[in-house]
Structure formats: C-alpha cells, structure tokens
Design an enzyme around this catalytic site. Structure first.
Site, short mmCIF file in Angstrom:
data_model
loop_
_atom_site.label_atom_id
_atom_site.label_comp_id
_atom_site.label_asym_id
_atom_site.label_seq_id
_atom_site.Cartn_x
_atom_site.Cartn_y
_atom_site.Cartn_z
N LYS A 286 -11.75 -20.90 -8.99
CA LYS A 286 -12.46 -22.12 -9.43
C LYS A 286 -13.75 -22.31 -8.65
O LYS A 286 -14.79 -22.60 -9.23
CB LYS A 286 -11.52 -23.33 -9.27
CG LYS A 286 -12.10 -24.63 -9.78
CD LYS A 286 -11.03 -25.57 -10.31
CE LYS A 286 -10.26 -26.27 -9.21
NZ LYS A 286 -11.03 -27.32 -8.53
N ARG B 243 -13.24 -40.95 -5.66
CA ARG B 243 -13.45 -40.02 -4.55
C ARG B 243 -14.75 -40.31 -3.79
O ARG B 243 -15.74 -40.73 -4.38
CB ARG B 243 -13.42 -38.57 -5.08
CG ARG B 243 -12.05 -38.30 -5.68
CD ARG B 243 -11.89 -36.89 -6.09
NE ARG B 243 -11.87 -36.00 -4.96
CZ ARG B 243 -11.81 -34.68 -5.06
NH1 ARG B 243 -11.78 -34.12 -6.27
NH2 ARG B 243 -11.78 -33.93 -4.00
N SER C 182 -16.16 -29.41 5.14
CA SER C 182 -16.20 -29.48 3.68
C SER C 182 -17.23 -28.52 3.12
O SER C 182 -18.43 -28.65 3.37
CB SER C 182 -16.54 -30.91 3.21
OG SER C 182 -16.93 -30.89 1.86
N ASP D 110 -6.32 -26.69 -0.18
CA ASP D 110 -5.72 -27.08 -1.46
C ASP D 110 -4.27 -26.60 -1.58
O ASP D 110 -3.61 -26.86 -2.59
CB ASP D 110 -6.53 -26.49 -2.62
CG ASP D 110 -7.91 -27.13 -2.70
OD1 ASP D 110 -8.05 -28.30 -2.30
OD2 ASP D 110 -8.86 -26.46 -3.16
N ARG E 142 -3.15 -36.73 -1.56
CA ARG E 142 -2.10 -35.70 -1.62
C ARG E 142 -1.05 -35.85 -0.52
O ARG E 142 0.09 -35.43 -0.70
CB ARG E 142 -2.73 -34.30 -1.53
CG ARG E 142 -3.38 -33.90 -2.81
CD ARG E 142 -3.84 -32.46 -2.84
NE ARG E 142 -4.42 -32.20 -4.15
CZ ARG E 142 -5.35 -31.29 -4.40
NH1 ARG E 142 -5.80 -30.54 -3.43
NH2 ARG E 142 -5.80 -31.13 -5.64
#
Ligand code: S3P
Length: 462
Positions: A39, A140, A186, A339, A370
C-alpha cells in the site's frame, strides 16, 4: 473496472450498510498465496507518476480503495491515470510545478497516507485543494503534517476543529527549504515535508529520531531526485533532498505488502497443522519488525528465494503451525511494524506466556484507536490483556495448537479499521467458538481479496 475508473476495486461499505463476516475454527491451512501489492509503495507510485514528466508504468499496484483515492486525486491535479491490466497502471504526469487546481474536494476516504502525502504535494504548488475523507479520516490528526508545511510557506485556509479534515490548503510554488525534526516517528510526516521540498530551492532535510519506512526516499531517487541519508544516532537519521530536481517517469514494480502478508502468516502459525507459502513479500528492513518478532516467539517461518524485485528485496515465506512463546517487544521496533500490532496481539493470544508490546502510543491515532480496539476485542473473546500506559500486555494461553486456547464467541467492533477487521477474522480460525466482525467494508482499503484468498487456503470464512 474500466480503464479510467477510479472508484474502489471493490466498493467499501457505506456507513449505513454494514456487512458482518464470521470465521470458524478451520482445518489445517494449506497452499500458497501472493498478498496484494504494498500500500505504501502504491500510493507513492501514483504520486511520483503525477510529479514526473512522461509516462510512468506501474506493475503490482494495490487496487484497494485507499490507493484508488490517491489515483483519483492525481487525476484531479492533472495527471492521466489509466488501468491497463490487473494491477497494471500508467500515469502520465505533468511535471513538477505544473499541477492544476482540483475543481472539487479531494476525497481520500479512509486513507491517512494518501491524504497526508498529497498535502505535501499541494503545499509545494501554486494550487489550493480541499482534503476530506470518511468518519475515521476526519478524526485523525493532521496538524503534525500541516505544521511543517506552514513553516515552508503553505497556508491552511480552513480546517475542522483540532486541525482535522476537511482542510483547505493553499500551496506555494516557492516553498522555503527547511530542516525539520519530526515530533513522532512517522513516514507520512517525513514524506509530506520531502514532497513539498521538491519545489524548494536548495536542500530540505528531515531528521527522524527513529528511522521509518523509506519508500519515498527510494522512489524519489528512482525518479531522478538526489536524496541522501545519514545516520545520526543508533536509530535516528537525517534525510536530505536537493530541491527542484528533474523528475522523469520511471517504471515501478510493487512487491507484496508485508502488512497484508502478516494475516496469512499468523493464520498459518495458529491453526494446527498448517503449512502455507506466502510469495513475494517485501523484505525492506524498515518493514519487517513483525517477522523478527514472530521468529523470536518461536515461529516456524522459513525464508526462501530472496531476490530483488523493483528495487526491493523480496522473499517467499513458508509458515507452519508453531508453538509460540510470549516475549517482550521493544519500543524501538514499533516503526518497523507499526501496522502489525493488532495481528501480533492475535499471535500473542495463542502463545505460551505473556507478551508485552512497548511504546504503542501511535496506535491510538491510526484508522481507529487500535490500542483500545485490540484490548476490547481480546477481552470480548476471553483473552487476558491489559493496557499499561503505552504498553499492551497480552496474557497468552496454552500455546498454538491447543484446541480452544481462545474462547471466541463474540462480535468485534471494527470502527472503520481494516486491520482490526482482518486480525480478529484470523483469530476466529483457531478459536473455540466463531468470531464475527461487525463490518467487512474497510477490508477493501488494503486487501480486497482477503476473504477469497483466505478461503483458498482452507479458512472457514463466511
Ligand atoms: C505509512 C506510514 C505509517 C503507517 C501507514 C502507512 C506510509 O503511518 O501506519 O499505514 O505509507 O508512510 P505513520 O507515518 O503515521 O506512522
């Protein structure tokens, strides 16, 4: 899908139409699977195609909703984006500095990566664009990306409360080159700054205290930019981009996504008697923290046929059902498996002894919170767990292969989060009672064929 259709390969659910799915204890999983294209690389292939002059051809693109949204945004900004075969696309770019202002809002759906990277692109161009998305994306945090872009000269003309989407961003053709230290590890922040820095005169650099996935840097080089990377500490790096390069279209081959490969791999480890070959998985060292973790837990995973495809090392992974043991996963590993914690928590639930995963604060700002979603899901299916600060501790049971190690028998709230959905569906393949998820819609963002591919291995999914 026709040649210029930019809608999702398989449509995600509308908020008002939920599609529940259930998995049941399955017999040994057998066979081989090639997971969908990566992705992260797929988004970047479209974006670099937009910014380069000439025709970029892409093979192995992930035709999931997130990436299709990025393709649609590229088209709205002036590129010609065409599907020419399964996973095969071409992008005719306009060249750096030549984007057109989109007439409508850019709707990124569920996609944090597409929206944040494209904010970097818009910030370095003489265009104004509105960024929007679904209920998950609207929650977000975007300031983390907007802050450096504003330092570089972009203007935020409007934003929802807390700096969230919808956001109207006005770019500048003449951004200031900066040296920016990312406040959190990030790749999305790093990439947005580098993409804006393409239009800046001189060098733009990003300092990251912990190295994150380097696909933007690698692909920029592949398209002709000069990007250097230096190590500044044990885990930290400085990335330096020379501004205003000639970006020239280049062919991109997208390998299989390690974040999607994680699901058949863990399924094979926890379903007794399984033996599954996962083909062509990208082995970029900044993406395979889960593999290292599973091996430390005693997973029987054989890495074979290492080769290079499209500039990345790939390999075939043979995973067999394993007796896993609980371990401590260091915080420093988080960027390389950010992830994968939901599916690691599933593996940990079948392991002998406790698994402690440290430093998971970033999990709170993904497609859903999450950390909360995993803890609630584990609790619902009868697995001992506790969140201690930024750590998740999973109790573990009697070891994989132990019938009924996890009770199951619950419906999990997915909160528009594909990875929560797939993780608990994998868990249901080895739990005593079935596990359901409330909605499969978001699975199409990253792994549209998840259900059929898992069924082919023998998974009981309906
Ligand atoms: C991504 C970076 C990560 C990851 C996301 C994809 C990317 O996000 O969680 O799924 O392609 O750059 P952060 O950069 O916010 O950690």
């Amino acid at each position: 899908m026709n040649e210029t259709d930019h809608s999702a390969a398989s449509p995600v659910s509308r908020a008002d139409v939920r599609r529940p799915v259930t998995t049941r204890r399955s017999r040994a999983l057998k066979g081989r699977m090639r997971p969908p294209g990566d992705k992260s690389m797929s988004h970047r292939a479209f974006i670099l195609g937009l910014l380069a002059r000439g025709e970029t051809s892409i093979e192995g693109l992930l035709e999931g909703d997130d990436v299709m949204r990025t393709g649609a945004a590229c088209r709205a900004l002036g590129a010609i984006v065409k599907r020419v075969g399964e996973g095969r696309w071409t992008v005719v770019g306009r060249g750096l500095g030549s984007l057109v202002g989109p007439r409508e809002a850019l709707d990124f759906g569920n996609a944090g990566t597409g929206s944040r990277l494209m904010m970097g692109v818009v910030a370095g161009h003489d265009v104004t664009a509105t960024f929007d998305g679904d209920a998950s994306l609207r929650k977000r945090p975007m300031r983390r990306v907007l802050d450096p872009l504003v330092l570089m000269g972009a203007e935020v003309l409007a934003a929802a409360e807390g700096g969230c989407c919808p956001i109207v961003l006005k770019g500048t053709p003449d951004p200031r080159p900066v040296e920016y230290t990312t406040p959190v590890a990030s790749a999305q922040i790093k990439s947005a700054v580098l993409l804006a820095g393409l239009s800046a005169p001189g060098a733009t650099s990003v300092i990251e205290k912990e190295a994150t996935r380097d696909h933007t840097e690698k692909m920029l080089r592949h398209f002709g930019a000069t990007v250097s990377t230096e190590s500044i500490s044990e885990h930290g790096r400085r990335i330096i981009l020379e501004g205003r390069p000639q970006l020239v279209a280049a062919p991109v081959v997208v390998p299989a996504d390690p974040s999607s490969a994680a699901f058949p791999l863990v399924a094979a480890l926890i379903v007794p008697g399984s033996d599954v070959l996962v083909e062509g998985m990208m082995m970029n060292p900044l993406r395979i923290g889960l593999l290292a973790t599973l091996l430390e837990m005693g997973a029987d995973i054989e890495i074979t046929d290492r080769r290079v495809e499209g500039g990345e090392e790939v390999a075939d992974l043979r995973a067999r059902a394993s007796l896993l043991r609980g371990i401590e996963v260091p915080a420093a590993r988080a960027p390389s498996m950010i992830d994968e914690y939901p599916i690691l928590a599933v593996a940990a639930a079948f392991a002998r002894g406790e698994t402690r995963m440290r430093g998971l604060h970033e999990l709170r700002v993904k497609e859903s919170d999450r950390l909360a979603a995993v803890a609630a899901g584990l609790k619902a299916v009868g697995v001992a767990q506790v969140v201690e600060g930024d750590d998740l501790v999973v109790g573990g049971t009697a070891g994989a292969g132990t019938v009924g190690a996890v009770k199951g028998g619950a419906t999990i709230a997915t909160n528009l989060d594909h990875r929560i959905a797939m993780s608990f569906l994998v868990m249901g393949l080895a739990s005593q009672a079935p596990i359901a998820i409330d909605d499969e819609g978001m699975i199409a963002t990253s792994f549209p064929a998840f259900k059929s591919e898992m069924s082919k291995l023998g998974a009981e999914v309906s």
